[in-house]
Design an enzyme around this catalytic site. Sequence first.
Site, PDB file in Angstrom:
ATOM      1  N   GLU A  64       0.606  -3.422 -12.165  1.00  0.00           N
ATOM      2  CA  GLU A  64      -0.426  -3.725 -11.173  1.00  0.00           C
ATOM      3  C   GLU A  64      -1.403  -2.545 -11.153  1.00  0.00           C
ATOM      4  OE1 GLU A  64      -0.819  -6.454  -9.757  1.00  0.00           O
ATOM      5  OE2 GLU A  64       0.983  -7.350  -8.925  1.00  0.00           O
ATOM      6  N   TYR A 185       4.039   2.379  -2.434  1.00  0.00           N
ATOM      7  CA  TYR A 185       3.191   1.257  -2.828  1.00  0.00           C
ATOM      8  C   TYR A 185       2.233   0.854  -1.719  1.00  0.00           C
ATOM      9  CZ  TYR A 185       5.158   0.199  -7.416  1.00  0.00           C
ATOM     10  OH  TYR A 185       5.504   0.247  -8.730  1.00  0.00           O
TER      11      TYR A 185
END
Length: 395
Positions: A64, A185
């Site tokens: 990602e 994250y």
Amino acid sequence: EGIEQRKAHIVGGGLAGLAAAAFLVDDAGMPGENITIYEKSDIFGGACDATQNEKGYICRGHRELEPYMECFWYLFSKIPSLEEEGRTVLDESVDDNKEYPMHSECRVLVNQGHIYERIHDFKESSEVSELIQKFLSEPEENLDGLSVEDYFGKGSPFFESSMWLCFSTMLAFKPCHSAIEAQRYLLRFPLANRIDYLEGILHGKRNDYDSFIKPLLVWLQGKGVKLQCGCYVYDLDLDANCNTVQGIHIRKNNEELLIPVSENDLVFVTNGSITTNSRHGDNNTVAPTVYAQDDIGLFGLWRNLAKKDAKFGNEAFVNPRKPDDIEKKSAYIVGTGLAGLSAAVFLVRDAQMPGENIHILEASPIAGGALDGAYIEGHGFCCRGGRELEDHMEC
């Protein structure tokens, strides 16, 4: 100083290992021919690999990406594009994200295809809001050994919120996962990015292998870097204090090799992976679970290092054991296509595994729009799918 006479041994041919070689060449000035990368599989790229077989195209993992990954984009500002002469991988990635930005109007589905009406409602109770703020600013030492559920509490309203739903489906998180990782994250992919529309995530021109790994490999080979496939590094000889590598044990073509390491040489080891020992199933076959004790990929190296000194980790965590009872087993299925969902059906219907023990994960790149699904009405799992551009894979 003296970098021209030193050698570098890099264990693992994923993105981290390839990046280490590139920085050694371009930033540290080490001659490419002094660098060797050892990779156990027959393809480089690690979680960013991609391949084609008789059953179709396979991408085992994906990164990602977001705009502030400075080392990543700095690296690919150096790597020439394979398709556009005079331009870099960074250049073509910027153009592709401008032309095909991430945006999803159908972020979450429930009840077999209905858009979740509360997906944009991020309102939380004052207690949950305060706990989230506290969590984001918590020192990591306070989170060591805790899961997300340990911190927020079992059955917390946080896990029913749209914020958690968007975050967990985007980055494949579960309440049982590490609180430290979740905090990192959440800080890396801030909610200001409108994750309820999947915005803020970047992508390559195609899949990760063709977009990033392939041009990086071509560049490294042009610099003389030695790329060794089929080399299983399973142990390292260390000094008495377990600080300095003196030898590298390799298994290649059923032969045992020992690579001596001088005191001036450098050794880089990547001891984490999301694809090591992964297996594939299909519409009729459940992907097998690997319980082998003799060959667990790079985790075998980690286990052997942990046996030498506790500072390398707890050996028990990298020692797979086969549970006796199906009720105590957990299944992690990577991929939300027909094969992945069928595997879950077979596990519940034929193997009698409880539905709450099955975790279906998807981390595919999404270009030109995406469809994320979280089936939360009593099914015990969540899943995500993506719609790719037609030329996502090179043919």
